[in-house]
Scaffold this motif. Structure first.
Motif, PDB file in Angstrom:
ATOM      1  N   GLN A 155       0.817  -1.220   0.000  1.00 36.31           N
ATOM      2  CA  GLN A 155       0.000   0.000   0.000  1.00 36.31           C
ATOM      3  C   GLN A 155       0.850   1.270   0.000  1.00 36.31           C
ATOM      4  OE1 GLN A 155      -3.746  -1.016   2.690  1.00 36.31           O
ATOM      5  NE2 GLN A 155      -1.910  -2.032   3.392  1.00 36.31           N
ATOM      6  N   ALA A 156       2.120   1.137   0.436  1.00 34.31           N
ATOM      7  CA  ALA A 156       3.006   2.301   0.445  1.00 34.31           C
ATOM      8  C   ALA A 156       3.214   2.846  -0.969  1.00 34.31           C
ATOM      9  CB  ALA A 156       4.350   1.929   1.071  1.00 34.31           C
ATOM     10  N   ASN A 157       3.173   1.932  -1.974  1.00 38.82           N
ATOM     11  CA  ASN A 157       3.346   2.401  -3.357  1.00 38.82           C
ATOM     12  C   ASN A 157       2.345   3.502  -3.695  1.00 38.82           C
ATOM     13  OD1 ASN A 157       4.854  -0.162  -3.490  1.00 38.82           O
ATOM     14  ND2 ASN A 157       4.909   0.247  -5.686  1.00 38.82           N
ATOM     15  N   GLY A 158       1.116   3.340  -3.219  1.00 36.70           N
ATOM     16  CA  GLY A 158       0.055   4.279  -3.565  1.00 36.70           C
ATOM     17  C   GLY A 158      -0.109   5.406  -2.557  1.00 36.70           C
ATOM     18  N   VAL A 182      19.949  12.851  -2.525  1.00 35.93           N
ATOM     19  CA  VAL A 182      19.206  11.712  -1.976  1.00 35.93           C
ATOM     20  C   VAL A 182      18.192  11.242  -3.016  1.00 35.93           C
ATOM     21  CG1 VAL A 182      17.476  11.027  -0.263  1.00 35.93           C
ATOM     22  CG2 VAL A 182      19.498  12.312   0.458  1.00 35.93           C
ATOM     23  N   THR A 183      18.221   9.957  -3.339  1.00 32.22           N
ATOM     24  CA  THR A 183      17.187   9.374  -4.192  1.00 32.22           C
ATOM     25  C   THR A 183      16.295   8.514  -3.312  1.00 32.22           C
ATOM     26  OG1 THR A 183      18.903   9.150  -5.884  1.00 32.22           O
ATOM     27  CG2 THR A 183      16.765   8.128  -6.334  1.00 32.22           C
ATOM     28  N   ASP A 184      15.000   8.756  -3.338  1.00 38.98           N
ATOM     29  CA  ASP A 184      14.096   8.006  -2.467  1.00 38.98           C
ATOM     30  C   ASP A 184      12.661   8.168  -2.971  1.00 38.98           C
ATOM     31  OD1 ASP A 184      14.765   6.855   0.545  1.00 38.98           O
ATOM     32  OD2 ASP A 184      12.639   7.272   0.262  1.00 38.98           O
ATOM     33  N   PRO A 185      11.813   7.203  -2.687  1.00 42.89           N
ATOM     34  CA  PRO A 185      10.407   7.395  -3.051  1.00 42.89           C
ATOM     35  C   PRO A 185       9.675   8.390  -2.141  1.00 42.89           C
ATOM     36  CG  PRO A 185      10.737   5.239  -2.058  1.00 42.89           C
ATOM     37  CD  PRO A 185      12.083   5.839  -2.260  1.00 42.89           C
ATOM     38  N   PHE A 186      10.233   8.638  -0.959  1.00 44.81           N
ATOM     39  CA  PHE A 186       9.579   9.528   0.008  1.00 44.81           C
ATOM     40  C   PHE A 186      10.573  10.575   0.516  1.00 44.81           C
ATOM     41  CE2 PHE A 186       7.449   5.406   0.367  1.00 44.81           C
ATOM     42  CZ  PHE A 186       6.129   5.787   0.155  1.00 44.81           C
ATOM     43  N   LEU A 187      10.044  11.653   1.075  1.00 44.65           N
ATOM     44  CA  LEU A 187      10.924  12.631   1.709  1.00 44.65           C
ATOM     45  C   LEU A 187      11.226  12.148   3.128  1.00 44.65           C
ATOM     46  CD1 LEU A 187      12.429  15.268   1.351  1.00 44.65           C
ATOM     47  CD2 LEU A 187      10.462  16.454   2.344  1.00 44.65           C
ATOM     48  N   THR A 188      12.355  11.496   3.268  1.00 41.94           N
ATOM     49  CA  THR A 188      12.739  10.939   4.563  1.00 41.94           C
ATOM     50  C   THR A 188      13.459  11.997   5.396  1.00 41.94           C
ATOM     51  OG1 THR A 188      14.882  10.297   3.685  1.00 41.94           O
ATOM     52  CG2 THR A 188      13.110   8.664   3.513  1.00 41.94           C
ATOM     53  N   GLU A 189      13.814  11.607   6.618  1.00 46.73           N
ATOM     54  CA  GLU A 189      14.626  12.468   7.475  1.00 46.73           C
ATOM     55  C   GLU A 189      15.937  12.823   6.772  1.00 46.73           C
ATOM     56  OE1 GLU A 189      13.032   9.747   8.243  1.00 46.73           O
ATOM     57  OE2 GLU A 189      12.290   9.732  10.308  1.00 46.73           O
ATOM     58  N   THR A 232       6.422   0.520   5.654  1.00 48.30           N
ATOM     59  CA  THR A 232       5.450  -0.126   6.546  1.00 48.30           C
ATOM     60  C   THR A 232       4.664   0.882   7.378  1.00 48.30           C
ATOM     61  OG1 THR A 232       7.197  -0.464   8.181  1.00 48.30           O
ATOM     62  CG2 THR A 232       6.725  -2.291   6.691  1.00 48.30           C
ATOM     63  N   GLY A 233       5.250   2.047   7.635  1.00 48.07           N
ATOM     64  CA  GLY A 233       4.521   3.092   8.359  1.00 48.07           C
ATOM     65  C   GLY A 233       3.413   3.697   7.515  1.00 48.07           C
ATOM     66  N   ARG A 234       3.457   3.401   6.199  1.00 46.99           N
ATOM     67  CA  ARG A 234       2.427   3.927   5.295  1.00 46.99           C
ATOM     68  C   ARG A 234       1.429   2.836   4.887  1.00 46.99           C
ATOM     69  NH1 ARG A 234       7.099   7.144   4.332  1.00 46.99           N
ATOM     70  NH2 ARG A 234       6.605   9.349   4.155  1.00 46.99           N
ATOM     71  N   ALA A 235       1.491   1.702   5.569  1.00 48.57           N
ATOM     72  CA  ALA A 235       0.497   0.640   5.376  1.00 48.57           C
ATOM     73  C   ALA A 235      -0.347   0.604   6.648  1.00 48.57           C
ATOM     74  CB  ALA A 235       1.185  -0.699   5.147  1.00 48.57           C
TER      75      ALA A 235
END
Lengths: 164, 827
Positions: B99-102, B474-481, B676-679
């Motif tokens: 579900q994190a993909n979406g 930084v390459t990432d699917p999300f804006l991390t710390e 997993t925090g986004r599921a």
């Protein structure tokens, strides 16, 4: 018999090595692997000296007390820095004193190593099994210490001298 | 995939409450039954779904998975019944993590820092900036001013492209990956003992063994489907015996015949004592040891000093328990040993992992059905990072100290051999961090890993990544710390949105097909690296573009050629062959066209000096052996028994910090929860951090279930609610999943004593020490001296720790509701 002289030489070399390792740990505490491993290896060096002193006593040898090697080494480290080639110190904002100190400690390990070889040879000629075992182990451990320093010198030198 | 009509369908409604699903018991002589697990989003009818084959990327087991697609979106997953790894099963992370993909907060455009703020930018703007800064650093400092830090989450094709780009193109040795934090020790221990990376066994060995020796490996939470596999043996007619080494009463320890709840930091002493006992009782396969190993005499001499009584004092367990463990191991006929982070992230990691290899060798338990050692992986594609050479290794398990191996790569890549850094080992990440701190690396590209939460001693890491003289990509699917500290953030396409391959911990290679388009302008790492190489104009020795491929399949074919004749031989594999299958194990070549289930079936190891991946190290100091020392050891195809003396850990308990902190995982989360925090189901099962203390420590400190406690070390502190659990007295545990991105955005500025003003520190690595194993260079994040104090009463509210796992309340503590799906509502 000059075996007591050979023992004395090993003890002096080990004390210098231990002091150099402790100094390496203190001077370069920000290099965490240097900090921890120098301490571990200094403890091992002190342990070897203790074993050898105990063995010497059991043979009835009197081992001369040495001047405080911490002071000796403190002076030597300062002198080495002052006399180090300019490429190794302070140029370009990068502090290469790590390389100077690793190199000096490596040489101290080499000196201790050859002193153990001399002791081992005399132990063999004396057919002294216990002393053969002790000096074989002592020599191996000091070689290992030297190998660690050599590995560290090899990995540290390029970044300190080329990346500037 | 056609479902096996006779297969057990795991219609357990709640896989949060029942992590391992329904039992399908079997005996040793029967195959592991199929059980197909599936989860579709609410309201999606099964017949509306198109399935796209892949494998799961939420641990290193690599379970075969079909991605369900409807209207261009991922709507669910199901296990692949014919998959050799999982036989249809999925764990909670696999069932729900997609579900994190979406997730609505996926990055969809590049971000560039302007006047201190990250702002949306075009790919051209972002990449022009990255290239301009690359050129500047190369001009001012040369290749040693450039550092690259990757992941265990990408695909083989991403990694191989990165490896060629960095080693042959940029020409810097500063290339590592976060596999350094997870399986560097696995890799190192396999090289030290067997001469090359690659786990020797097959997961089917768990179906066939009579004894499992799990050292620092909480299988039930780190590899849930593997634990389901073991549970099916435990429920069968001839269950294996289990010996578990863990300071927590994990589910594995609870099921074990012998649980060795040792003092953290004492693995090596325990393992030396077990070997002492094996030798003392003569539970040794002398024929095997004589024919196929070197080093027995030295090993016997070393472990002679480790009697169970001596180890008992050091490890804090009874000598009798050590003897019982040794007896089970010594009398086993089919032994499988397995290690994970309790070994790898602890003191003397490689030395300890090598002792588990030794035990395997002393018993002759390798290369045969039901007999093996698993130096396990954690991340789904960690194995590929190592194989491709995108971490500290050289491509296709080549030896950087062997000029012939380096020349082979130079030929393959058509560059001069001197271009490839081989004057020393590849630089490990903690050393790179030191170079960043000193300002001698000025360009640092982080791909697919959250360094600002996962590296030790976080206040230091944050201050380094924020340095003005450092350019961070930084390459990432999300804006991390970590992304929040970057100068440029590039949006990555992830699993399900790109095609590629990856390899699990029993060398099973899966092809994962692109199922949906990535969101917005997100691109695969392969595309990003190809673009970077093209813009930089990287060339081979003839002036042609250095990187010859433009698609994942072309890259895979190039990598196959790089592996030909090496231990990880992919030359017999192809996308066509992997498509629609159940996974194929390398080596796969002309001689083994269907792959190879077990390495070393002929008991010939990769220890010939010309062939070996590594000349080895002194296990105490990490001093690198050189060619002459390797040759002198005379292994020549025999495995190496490696001995090591135990030393005390570097941050022992003291008056000020009397307890030992250790960190770890829960079954419901992975890494820093970026997925997993986004599921919803996973996040709800373990929504907040917690701290585990033993009943005795809790009583002494006046702490009750749910009280807010502060854990402080010499480096920093964290704060969370207490769970009084069955952890060893004197030991404190916290999960390392909880950073700051979902509490006030991605701002990681929480530092020091910040409680009371909005944010409190929660990341386990606030406490940890900058220290690493001398051989594998893996950070020691499982050992820190701490003090624990009560901050506030919980007022009867329990801590949010799951009750289904090792974090369950201790016996005698108030009983709590079982963690079930949707259980966040009880808080």
């Amino acid at each position: 018999m000059k075996v007591d002289q050979a023992i004395d030489d090993v003890l002096l070399a080990e004390e210098v090595l231990a002091a150099r390792l402790m100094s390496l740990a203190e001077e370069h505490a920000s290099e965490h692997d240097v900090l921890f491993m120098s301490r571990t290896l200094a403890q091992a060096s002190i342990g070897r000296s203790e074993s050898l002193r105990a063995a010497a006593a059991s043979y009835g040898f009197t081992v001369e007390p040495h001047p405080s090697s911490t002071e000796v080494v403190g002076a030597a480290v300062g002198a080495a820095r002052r006399g180090a080639p300019s490429t190794l110190t302070g140029s370009g904002g990068v502090d290469a004193s790590l390389l100077v100190d690793l190199r000096q400690t490596y040489l101290a390990a080499q000196e201790a190593g050859i002193d153990w070889v001399i002791l081992l040879q005399s132990a063999k000629a004396s057919r002294d099994g216990a002393l053969i075992d002790l000096s074989t182990r002592g020599h191996e451990e000091v070689e290992r210490c030297g190998a660690w320093l050599r590995t560290h010198v090899k990995t540290a030198a390029p970044q300190l001298l080329v990346a500037g | 995939v056609i479902l096996d009509e006779g297969a057990a369908r795991a219609d357990v409604p709640d896989r949060i409450a029942n992590i391992w699903g329904a039992r399908t018991p079997h005996a040793t002589d029967e195959p592991w039954p199929v059980r197909v697990d599936q989860h579709l989003a609410d309201g999606v009818p099964e017949d509306a779904v198109a399935w796209s084959p892949s494998a799961c990327v939420l641990c290193s087991n690599g379970c075969g998975i079909d991605i369900g697609v409807r209207d261009g979106r991922i709507v669910g997953v199901r296990g692949r019944a014919d998959d050799r790894v999982s036989r249809g099963r999925l764990g909670p992370k696999g069932l729900f993590g997609w579900q994190a993909n979406g997730s609505p907060d996926r990055l969809t455009t590049p971000l560039v820092r302007r006047a201190g703020r990250l702002e949306a930018a075009t790919w051209d703007e972002a990449m022009d900036l990255v290239v301009e800064r690359t050129r500047r650093v190369l001009g001012e400092q040369g290749p040693l001013g450039m550092g690259f830090y990757g992941s265990g989450q990408l695909f083989l094709e991403d990694y191989y492209t990165l490896a060629v780009l960095v080693r042959a193109g940029i020409g810097t040795p500063h290339l590592d990956a976060n596999t350094r934090l997870c399986t560097a020790t696995s890799d190192a221990a396999l090289k030290e003992s067997f001469g090359a990376d690659g786990d020797p066994g097959s997961l089917t060995d768990f179906d066939l063994c009579d004894t499992i020796f799990a050292v620092g490996h909480n299988i039930a939470e780190t590899h849930t489907v593997l634990w389901a596999r073991i549970l099916d043996r435990l429920a069968g007619p001839d269950p294996p015996a289990i010996i578990a080494v863990d300071p927590r009463l994990t589910v594995v320890a609870g099921a074990a015949d012998v649980h060795l709840s040792i003092r953290p930091g004492t693995n090596l002493t325990l393992l030396n004592a077990i070997q002492h006992e094996l030798i003392e009782q003569d539970w040794i396969d002398h024929e095997f040891v004589a024919a196929h190993t070197v080093g027995f005499a030295r090993l016997a001499e070393t472990v002679a000093a480790y009697s169970p009584e001596r180890a008992s004092e050091v490890c804090g367990i009874s000598a009798e328990a050590i003897r019982q463990a040794a007896a089970l191991i010594g009398r086993s006929e089919r032994l499988v040993s397995t290690c994970l982070q309790g070994v790898y992230q602890s003191h003397q990691a490689t030395a300890s992992a090598c002792q588990v290899n030794n035990i395997t060798l002393l018993r002759g338990m390798i290369g045969k059905p039901g007999c093996s050692v698993f130096q396990m992986n954690g991340q789904p594609t960690a194995q590929n990072t190592r194989e491709t050479g995108a971490d500290g290794d050289l491509t296709a398990m080549r030896n950087w100290q062997n000029p012939v191996h380096v020349a082979e790569l130079a030929r393959l890549w058509n560059v001069d051999a001197v271009q490839i850094p081989s004057w020393g080992p590849s630089t490990h990440v903690m050393q790179m961090v030191r170079y960043l701190e000193q300002g001698s690396i000025r360009f640092f590209w982080i791909t697919g890993t959250n360094a600002a939460v996962s590296l030790p001693e976080l206040h230091r890491i944050r201050s380094i990544l924020a340095r003005d003289d450092l350019f961070v990509v930084v390459t990432d699917p999300f804006l991390t710390e970590t992304g929040a500290l970057a100068d440029v953030v590039l949006p990555a396409a992830i699993w399900g949105e790109k095609t590629g391959t990856f390899t699990n911990h029993d060398r099973t290679v899966h092809l994962s097909e692109k199922a949906v388009a990535p969101p917005g302008q997100a691109r695969s790492d392969l595309e990003i690296f190809l673009d970077y190489a093209r813009r930089l104009g990287l060339q081979d020795r003839d002036g042609a573009p250095l990187i010859k491929w433009s698609s994942p399949e072309e890259c895979f074919d190039a990598f196959k050629e790089a592996t030909r004749g090496r231990p990880c031989d992919y030359s017999g594999l192809s996308y066509g062959k992997l498509r629609g299958g159940s996974g194929i194990q390398w080596p796969c070549n002309d001689a083994h066209p269907d792959g190879t289930e077990r390495l070393y079936a002929d008991h010939h190891f990769h220890t010939d000096t010309e062939d070996t991946e590594d000349f080895g190290h002194d296990l105490l100091t990490g001093a690198a052996f050189e060619r002459k020392e390797h040759a002198a050891a005379g292994a020549a195809g025999r495995a190496m028994l490696r001995a090591a003396e135990a030393t005390p850990p570097h941050d022992p308990p003291s008056d000020e910090f009397p307890l030992t902190f250790t960190s770890g995982r829960t079954a419901y989360h992975f890494h820093t929860r970026t997925k997993t925090g986004r599921a919803a189901q996973l996040q709800a099962a373990a929504p907040e951090p917690w701290v585990e203390v033993s009943p005795a420590d809790a009583a002494a400190l006046g702490i009750a279930e749910g009280d807010v406690v502060r854990v402080r070390s010499a480096r920093g502190q964290l704060q969370a609610r207490a769970r009084v659990s069955d952890i060893r007295e004197g030991v404190v545990f916290a999960p390392f999943h909880y950073g700051y991105w979902d509490r006030g955005g991605a701002d990681p500025s929480i530092d020091g004593d910040s409680d009371g003003d909005g944010g409190v520190p929660t990341a386990a690595n606030e406490l940890t020490l900058t220290d690493w194993d001398p051989v594998s260079k893996q950070p020691v994040v499982k050992l820190a001296a701490v003090e624990v104090t009560k901050v506030a009463s919980g007022d009867g509210r329990p801590s949010p720790a799951p009750t289904t796992t090792a974090s369950a309340p201790a016996d005698g503590q108030p009983r709590l509701e079982r963690t079930v799906s949707g259980s966040e509502t009880r808080r």
